[in-house]
Write an enzyme that holds these catalytic residues in place. Sequence first.
Site, short mmCIF file in Angstrom:
data_model
loop_
_atom_site.label_atom_id
_atom_site.label_comp_id
_atom_site.label_asym_id
_atom_site.label_seq_id
_atom_site.Cartn_x
_atom_site.Cartn_y
_atom_site.Cartn_z
N ASP A 80 0.83 -1.20 0.00
CA ASP A 80 0.00 0.00 0.00
C ASP A 80 0.87 1.26 0.00
OD1 ASP A 80 -2.87 0.97 0.40
OD2 ASP A 80 -1.87 1.97 2.07
N GLU A 97 1.43 -0.58 -5.14
CA GLU A 97 0.24 0.25 -5.36
C GLU A 97 0.70 1.69 -5.33
OE1 GLU A 97 -3.65 2.22 -3.65
OE2 GLU A 97 -1.72 1.99 -2.66
#
Length: 593
Positions: A323, A352
């Site tokens: 993330d 990401e």
Amino acid sequence: RAESGLEQVDGDRWRGSCHFESAGRWEYAVEAWGDVFRSWKKTFAVRVESKDPDAGIEALEGARLLNEAAARARAAGAADAGMQLRDCAELLETLPPEQLLEVLLSAELQALMDRFPDRSQSTISQVMKAHVERERARFSAWYEFFPRNAEGRADKHSTFRDCVERLDDARAMGFDVIYFPPIHPIGVTHRKGKNNTLVAEPGDVGSPWAIGGPAGGHLAIEPALGTEADFVWLIGQAKERGMEIAMDFALNCSPDHPYVKAHPDWFYQRPDGSIRYAENPPKKYQDIYPLNFHCADWRNLWKELIDVVLYWVGRGVKIFRVDNPHTKPVAFWEELISTVQRHDPDVLFLAEAFTKPRMMQVLGKIGYSQSYTYFTWRESKQELTEYVTELTQGEMRWYYRGNFWPNTPDILPGHLQNAGPAMFRLRAALAATLSSSWGMYSGYEFCENEPYPGKEEYNWSEKYELKNRDWNAPGNIKPFISLLNRVRRENPALHLYDNVVFHQADHSEVICYSRATPDMSNRLLFVVSLNAHHPVETMVHVNLGALGLPEGATYTVEDLLHGSKYTWAGGSNFVGLRPDGVALHVFRVEAAA
């Protein structure tokens, strides 16, 4: 392991290739030396053919080269090879030169000399590095769902044991990687309510990205999902089905995370002594405390986070979706990825990182296996052509693998908002065929399309609540997704990343491209309408050379999605597409018999 032989690129440049025996971090160098024996053979043959009186002296020079190679062979423990080389040297010393050409020019003798070259004056390049990964780093199909909503019931929190039916459903659609949002305990303090409201009502489940609570932090499991043993069991269930579970590695901490109490110095301290929560103006995340990777105790913080990844690797996790990696130091990721892959070279990392291009590229260079991309926002033919060319044909192809996602829990792009099934099929087809890796977030197969007013986000997002969802609702596009993934599995050309070639289509809303294996045993041609609302007609002009066909060839194109078959002649042919019928062709190309 170097391949034998070199290919000449131009007058003074040559190209070779090598293979590595297994996944891992490798170092290699290129060593070059003069091939004195080949040079001697050329000169000797000319002297013999021209009846040069110095041919005899040249023969003695060759004998010296053979005797030196014989000594190197004996030193390497190859006594038989040394004897053969010595015998050839004696022939040069005793027989007339014209009787020796056949032996001296033979491939067998050259092969012996190549085994034992004179490398005393070789030149060695600097040491270079290669990062070798298993095939799933290049070819994969991802499906994301929230395990807490596996049963699709707003009145019941699902567990890991309830997820098997979702695994089977994803497998039936052809996906091989199941990605879970964070599965750790969710904080209570400042927990977000439904639709990202600041105040949670009783029973609200909160955002999985607000990690940490009374049950623990990044090494613990959210109790409502089950136990660690349940999670390990589910990993095994996925493996039995030929699938893997990817774990979300989100370095967020809720105010209730054990780190906040044990290591408050790992966080950003505000002047009033409180800890700063996360912000991405105008968004505020009061339920998340970001870690300070440059705090005074950064070494212990970094080690702790690396140990977290290694802990889950020990439980069977081989893929991590990371993330927001671009908001943490690059040096941290370089250390983490190299450490983890030294421990287990099969571990893969997906970045990401929806951020500036240079940062996305750097993350690829330092070890990320795959990355999210800007595909989600590339809509026109020009945008798609330029972007895919940049990713797969330019320098980036050597260190960056784009994973194409049409949607995520965070992103409902404008072209999908309130859109119909035709647009959802279109974007899935582009994602699945323009890159060797693609993924989609659950709900896509049902064409969920309601946006949060004024934003590229889902209304009543699953990030903050349990949702009622009929996993077999009428009107879904699951059969289309299944067929797409089956075509991907069955055609090796779609397993490669850097083989996309674009072709001309006269209509501005038709995109045409091909992908083929290097040996042309599998050749695919795609003709896709980018108009999800109206029919289009166009001439397409195929570069037949890119498909290994001669100019003006007659060939067969078989549509793998619809079963139709056509005979095409030459590069220019007519195509008609419509959103309520055949909106795209995936042709397998075969030369005419």
